[in-house]
Write a protein that holds these residues in place. Structure first.
Motif, PDB file in Angstrom:
ATOM      1  N   PRO A  45       0.837  -1.194  -0.045  1.00  0.00           N
ATOM      2  CA  PRO A  45       0.022  -0.051   0.029  1.00  0.00           C
ATOM      3  C   PRO A  45       0.597   1.315  -0.108  1.00  0.00           C
ATOM      4  O   PRO A  45       2.063   1.497   0.480  1.00  0.00           O
ATOM      5  N   THR A  46       0.343   2.394  -0.579  1.00  0.00           N
ATOM      6  CA  THR A  46       1.189   3.563  -0.669  1.00  0.00           C
ATOM      7  C   THR A  46       0.568   4.491   0.435  1.00  0.00           C
ATOM      8  O   THR A  46       1.396   5.262   0.713  1.00  0.00           O
ATOM      9  N   TYR A  47      -0.369   4.237   1.147  1.00  0.00           N
ATOM     10  CA  TYR A  47      -0.642   5.044   2.366  1.00  0.00           C
ATOM     11  C   TYR A  47      -0.345   4.453   3.838  1.00  0.00           C
ATOM     12  O   TYR A  47      -0.796   5.221   4.666  1.00  0.00           O
ATOM     13  N   LYS A  48       0.370   3.640   3.824  1.00  0.00           N
ATOM     14  CA  LYS A  48       0.950   2.938   5.201  1.00  0.00           C
ATOM     15  C   LYS A  48       2.447   2.187   4.881  1.00  0.00           C
ATOM     16  O   LYS A  48       2.262   1.635   3.838  1.00  0.00           O
ATOM     17  N   GLU A  75      -8.518  -2.443  -6.721  1.00  0.00           N
ATOM     18  CA  GLU A  75      -7.280  -2.036  -6.724  1.00  0.00           C
ATOM     19  C   GLU A  75      -6.316  -3.007  -7.556  1.00  0.00           C
ATOM     20  O   GLU A  75      -5.190  -2.793  -8.135  1.00  0.00           O
ATOM     21  N   ASP A 123      -4.079   4.059  -7.482  1.00  0.00           N
ATOM     22  CA  ASP A 123      -3.028   4.689  -6.537  1.00  0.00           C
ATOM     23  C   ASP A 123      -2.791   4.221  -5.093  1.00  0.00           C
ATOM     24  O   ASP A 123      -2.029   4.882  -4.495  1.00  0.00           O
ATOM     25  N   GLU A 124      -3.781   3.490  -4.775  1.00  0.00           N
ATOM     26  CA  GLU A 124      -3.536   2.864  -3.267  1.00  0.00           C
ATOM     27  C   GLU A 124      -2.289   1.989  -2.851  1.00  0.00           C
ATOM     28  O   GLU A 124      -1.884   1.360  -2.075  1.00  0.00           O
TER      29      GLU A 124
END
Length: 172
Positions: A45-48, A75, A123-124
């Protein structure tokens, strides 16, 4: 005073008030998806920080299995059928988060041709890799690593597992 069930409007208002006071649980739904070499799909993941199994959080009033399928499609562009539930894990409150129910489903094995096409579709995620189970587990955060191990035991013996914070409560 509790209204009579025959007074439909008052009864429904009474039930709605009770419903509003009940606990709400966060729900996550992930999958184990394998390739022909029995490697497990993991995503970055890009968010964590850390890697994950494919899946994510359920939306309001969405069932866990539908959440897993929606996340796979959003995704990774995959439209699959889930085979069975492997794990339900109750996760205690931690840091800013309330408790959670985390599900892992068996999403089966992809054909070599389909597995070769698996890529992030939004983008996730920055990466999606099929990895041997031990390498996949090593990339996961401890809580999810424990959940993955329970799911792998479920795949091996056909028994669905209930976990509490990643551990089988009757074997602790």
């Amino acid at each position: 005073m509790r209204p009579a069930p025959t007074d439909t409007k008052a009864w429904n208002a009474y039930l709605a008030e009770g419903n509003a006071k009940q606990a709400r649980k966060r729900v996550s739904a992930d999958v184990i998806l394998r390739d022909a070499h029995d490697r497990i799909l993991t995503v970055n993941p890009t968010y964590k920080d850390g890697w994950d199994l494919p899946g994510g959080m359920a939306e309001a009033n969405e069932s866990p299995d539908q959440a897993a399928l929606r996340e796979l499609h959003e995704e990774l562009g995959l439209t699959l059928t889930l085979h069975r539930l492997l794990v339900v894990d109750w996760v205690a409150p931690h840091e800013p988060w309330d408790d959670q129910l985390a599900f892992i489903f068996d999403a089966g094995t992809l054909s070599p041709a389909l597995a070769a096409t698996v890529r992030p579709h939004d983008d996730e995620l920055s990466e999606a890799l099929f990895l041997p189970a031990t390498e996949a587990a090593a990339r996961l955060r401890p809580r999810q690593r424990d959940r993955l191990c329970g799911a792998l035991r479920s795949l091996a013996d056909g028994r669905t597992r209930y976990l509490r914070n990643g551990a089988e409560p009757w074997q602790v």
